[in-house]
Scaffold this motif. Structure first.
Motif, short mmCIF file in Angstrom:
data_model
loop_
_atom_site.label_atom_id
_atom_site.label_comp_id
_atom_site.label_asym_id
_atom_site.label_seq_id
_atom_site.Cartn_x
_atom_site.Cartn_y
_atom_site.Cartn_z
N ALA A 2 0.81 -1.21 0.00
CA ALA A 2 0.00 0.00 0.00
C ALA A 2 0.85 1.27 0.00
N PHE B 226 1.55 0.15 -6.77
CA PHE B 226 1.14 1.15 -7.76
C PHE B 226 2.15 1.20 -8.90
N ALA C 145 1.52 -1.78 -11.04
CA ALA C 145 0.28 -1.62 -11.82
C ALA C 145 0.50 -0.72 -13.02
N HIS D 55 -10.58 2.96 5.37
CA HIS D 55 -9.35 2.82 4.61
C HIS D 55 -9.16 4.04 3.72
N PHE D 56 -7.93 4.30 3.43
CA PHE D 56 -7.56 5.45 2.60
C PHE D 56 -8.24 5.33 1.25
N ARG D 57 -8.79 6.44 0.76
CA ARG D 57 -9.47 6.40 -0.54
C ARG D 57 -8.78 7.30 -1.54
N TRP D 58 -8.46 6.72 -2.64
CA TRP D 58 -7.89 7.52 -3.72
C TRP D 58 -8.49 6.95 -4.98
N VAL D 59 -9.11 7.79 -5.75
CA VAL D 59 -9.73 7.32 -6.98
C VAL D 59 -8.87 7.76 -8.13
N GLY D 60 -8.44 6.82 -8.90
CA GLY D 60 -7.70 7.22 -10.09
C GLY D 60 -6.47 6.38 -10.30
N MET D 61 -6.33 5.93 -11.54
CA MET D 61 -5.18 5.12 -11.92
C MET D 61 -4.31 5.88 -12.94
N ARG D 62 -4.93 6.80 -13.66
CA ARG D 62 -4.19 7.51 -14.72
C ARG D 62 -3.68 8.81 -14.13
N ILE D 63 -2.53 8.75 -13.48
CA ILE D 63 -2.07 9.98 -12.83
C ILE D 63 -0.63 10.28 -13.25
N GLN E 96 1.30 13.72 -9.42
CA GLN E 96 0.15 13.24 -8.65
C GLN E 96 0.51 11.98 -7.88
N TRP F 99 0.07 11.34 -4.09
CA TRP F 99 -0.62 10.16 -3.55
C TRP F 99 0.24 9.50 -2.46
N MET G 145 -0.70 8.91 1.37
CA MET G 145 -0.76 7.53 1.86
C MET G 145 0.16 7.37 3.07
N PRO H 290 -4.27 -0.51 -6.63
CA PRO H 290 -3.14 0.01 -5.86
C PRO H 290 -3.36 1.40 -5.26
N SER I 97 -5.93 2.70 -3.58
CA SER I 97 -6.52 2.67 -2.24
C SER I 97 -6.83 1.22 -1.89
N PRO I 98 -5.78 0.43 -1.74
CA PRO I 98 -6.02 -1.00 -1.52
C PRO I 98 -6.67 -1.26 -0.16
N ASP J 274 -9.84 5.28 -15.39
CA ASP J 274 -10.66 6.31 -14.73
C ASP J 274 -11.84 6.73 -15.59
N ARG K 62 -12.76 9.77 -11.85
CA ARG K 62 -12.07 10.45 -10.76
C ARG K 62 -12.71 11.78 -10.41
#
Lengths: 212, 466
Positions: free
Chosen positions: A21, A26, A29, A95-103, A107, A111, A115, B83, B85-86, B198, B235
């Motif tokens: 985490a 990340f 990924a 739990h920690f929330r972060w939305v988004g994979m394309r950063i 960013q 993140w 985290m 990854p 916000s796992p 996203d 997002r």
């Protein structure tokens, strides 16, 4: 800074690097998404930078506080805060929330900073930061110089810790990306959040007790 | 208490999902059209090695009447491994079950005894109304910020717009409306995403007043049901683009994005074209820096004697296929298309999504044909293949026969019955499993709708790793 503290810094860095985490997942990924090892490698410095900023903020703050307040008070107060934070981490279901994979890499660093902060990565270094080995040298030089050396202490602690975290996270990321594959997650991804909370409580207790 | 290791039913990649142990139980939503008996979640034994294979082995009734259970989903799934916000140590254990007519949402725990699920929480309609401004909850997806729950209707006296409500992962409380900027989107139905990009995609049926008492002929011929896809930034929660399929393409329902997270395409089913009563399947995809949709499958209407047709379609002298559900296998190779009107389930090889190749078809039910199941060849069947669910390994396909209470009654006025079937699907064959045919009284007077498979299925999970 004695050998014990240095070893502790390195060990805590490795512990932080080990946690999926905290960033290596990340990085993997991002690499898998584009089928690119270089993307894994590019992501790691950004993740380490975010982690360093989070840890560094605590390290410098503690060092500066110690240069003006009695060390013992900082240690006891900090230890109490740490135990409280650890208990909250242990008992909270959030739990920690972060939305988004394309950063972007910026960013990603952001993140990583969030985290690490939410998980109290910097706080975990408190026993090292308050142990006598890291006391700023020459406390008769007045505030300016002692805050200068406090700052350099904070930077040094952060650098050693982050380098260790970066090395461990980097090795794991490359290994998982190239060799092991993500199936390892199912077997090896222990609930580090709970271990982490225990570590925070332990660190807080040690800090407070050694200062007592 | 969270687990020490990740839930074994969270899979990092579609490949992992396909190679994990197969399902042994299936959960099926079953509702009473008359609203005289409570709706229920039926538990079916789908383990071929079991003595009770193919029968209902569990039955959990709801405390109220008239919910009209429809679609439902899991509280957590493979997206928990993402990854950013796992949270891999939560469990896939609760079914989040909305009542499409009542707007209640039930949380049902399957953990202690998977064959006797227990209701642990009930969200009342006013919670969804007050906090999110929605009613008629429909699709549930476990996602990156919480549980995403689409809803067809507005609330507090408003018919629309419909949209998406966000629910907390752990408390299951309604957090609020998901959309920050919905743009021109007004109709809602299904929503899913390309999680690694996203991107959220949403489809359109109609508002409650347009559907609850059956399909409204004037609205349909006036081309007033939904006919567009809406793309959102997952997002920023903002509407990005509407892709209009053309207003003759009435009712864009099920969305099946590619499971491979590196891909940016997916399939959408259209119920009926008002020009020729055909149904169609479209693929959405990128076109430069915009979204586009291309029709890749057209299924024509079948001519029929008007006397054999229910009043709603008698003037047309043909049976529309009515594609009400589609499902894409986890390996993205096979697309299953339900033709609820003609009573056919088609299978396509969609290895090349732009050029589907038909690779099998079975007949069961249908407005005119009434094809029986091979297990009971003497019994004509009403209804048709409707909700279709594919096992993670792609080898088993389950179908149920009810669409939606008031629409069942229009198209099958002499009663839609109740049945469920299973097909074995291999590269070489696509045929009924004659050992699996729960029907009639097995469902205790209720009509079966969506199926969910233990450990996830082809329409439950999204993956962050290829």
């Amino acid at each position: 800074m004695n050998d014990g503290s240095l070893a502790a810094l390195v060990a805590l860095g490795a512990f932080h690097g080990l946690n999926p985490a905290m960033g290596w997942l990340f990085a993997v990924a991002r690499g898998l998404q584009e089928r690119s090892r270089s993307l894994v490698l590019q992501s790691l410095p950004a993740i380490a930078a975010g982690h360093a900023a989070s840890v560094g903020a605590v390290a410098v703050l503690v060092a500066l506080t110690r240069s003006v307040v009695a060390t013992r008070a900082v240690a006891i107060g900090g230890g109490a805060v740490l135990v409280g934070f650890g208990l909250w981490r242990l008992l909270s279901r959030r739990h920690f929330r972060w939305v988004g994979m394309r950063i972007s890499l910026w960013q990603l660093a952001g993140w990583s900073f969030l985290m690490s902060s939410v998980h109290g990565a910097g706080l975990m270094l408190l026993p090292v930061l308050t142990s006598s080995g890291t006391a700023p040298a020459g406390h008769d030089h007045g505030l300016a110089s002692s805050s200068g050396s406090a700052l350099s202490t904070g930077v040094f602690v952060t650098a050693v810790h982050t380098l260790s975290m970066f090395a461990v996270a980097g090795v794991i990321a490359v290994l998982v990306y190239e060799v092991v594959g993500l199936a390892v997650l199912r077997r090896a991804w222990f609930d580090l959040d709970r271990l982490w909370a225990v570590a925070l409580i332990g660190a807080g207790t040690i800090t407070a007790f050694t200062a007592w | 208490m969270p687990l020490w290791k990740p839930d074994p039913t969270f899979y990092a990649s579609p490949r992992d999902a396909a190679s994990a142990p197969p399902e042994k139980l299936a959960y099926v939503a079953a509702f009473d059209r008359a609203a005289e008996k409570p709706d229920a979640i039926a538990v079916l034994d789908v383990d071929p090695g079991s003595a009770s294979y193919g029968s209902v082995v569990g039955w959990t009734e709801l405390p109220y009447l008239g919910d009209e259970l429809h679609h439902f989903g899991w509280n957590a799934c493979s997206s928990a491994l993402c990854p950013g916000s796992p949270h891999p140590h939560v469990e896939r254990r609760y079914l989040i079950v909305p009542g499409l007519r009542s707007s209640r949402v039930y949380v049902i725990d399957t953990k202690d005894d998977p064959t006797a699920p227990k209701i642990v929480k009930t969200l009342e309609p006013d919670e969804l109304a007050k906090r999110a401004g929605y009613s008629r909850p429909h699709t549930v997806h476990c996602g990156p910020e919480g549980l995403y729950l689409t809803a067809l209707g507005g609330a507090n006296g408003e018919d629309g717009p419909g949209g998406i409500a966000l629910l907390d992962h752990t408390s299951f409380e309604v957090l609020g409306r998901w959309e920050v900027d919905r743009g021109p989107q007004h109709f809602a139905y299904d929503a899913w995403w390309h999680i690694a990009h996203d991107v959220l995609v949403a489809s359109e049926w109609g508002t409650p007043s347009m559907i609850e008492d059956g399909v409204v002929g004037e609205l349909l011929l006036g081309r007033e049901y939904g006919h567009s896809l809406n793309f959102f930034d997952l997002r920023k929660r903002k509407h990005v683009q509407t892709v209009d399929l053309g207003d003759e393409h009435q009712m864009v329902l099920e969305l099946r994005p590619a499971h491979d997270p590196t891909k940016l395409y997916g399939f959408a089913g259209v119920v009926v074209s008002v020009e020729d009563l055909s149904a169609s399947v479209w693929v959405w995809h990128r076109d430069g820096d915009r979204w586009a949709a291309t029709k890749v499958i057209t299924i024509p209407a079948e001519p029929a004697d008007p006397d054999a047709l229910p009043p709603v379609i008698r003037p047309f002298g043909a049976v529309p296929p009515l594609v009400t559900d589609i499902d894409l296998s986890v390996d993205d190779q096979w697309l299953y298309v339900s033709c609820w009107g003609t009573g056919e389930l088609k299978r396509y090889d969609v290895s090349d999504p732009f050029h589907p190749v038909e690779a099998g078809s079975v007949r069961i039910g249908g407005i005119v044909r009434r094809t029986p199941h091979p297990a009971d060849p003497g019994r004509p069947l009403a209804g048709g293949p409707q909700m279709v669910e594919v096992s993670r390994d792609g080898e088993r396909v389950y179908v149920t026969n009810s669409l939606y209470g008031s629409w069942d009654d229009q198209f099958y006025p002499d009663g839609v019955g109740a049945w469920m079937a299973k097909l074995d699907s291999t590269p070489d064959g696509f045929s009924f499993d004659e050992r699996f045919f729960p029907s009639g009284d097995d469902f205790r007077g209720r009509r079966p709708h969506q199926t969910r498979l233990q450990g996830g299925d082809a329409s439950s999970d999204s993956y962050c790793y290829p």
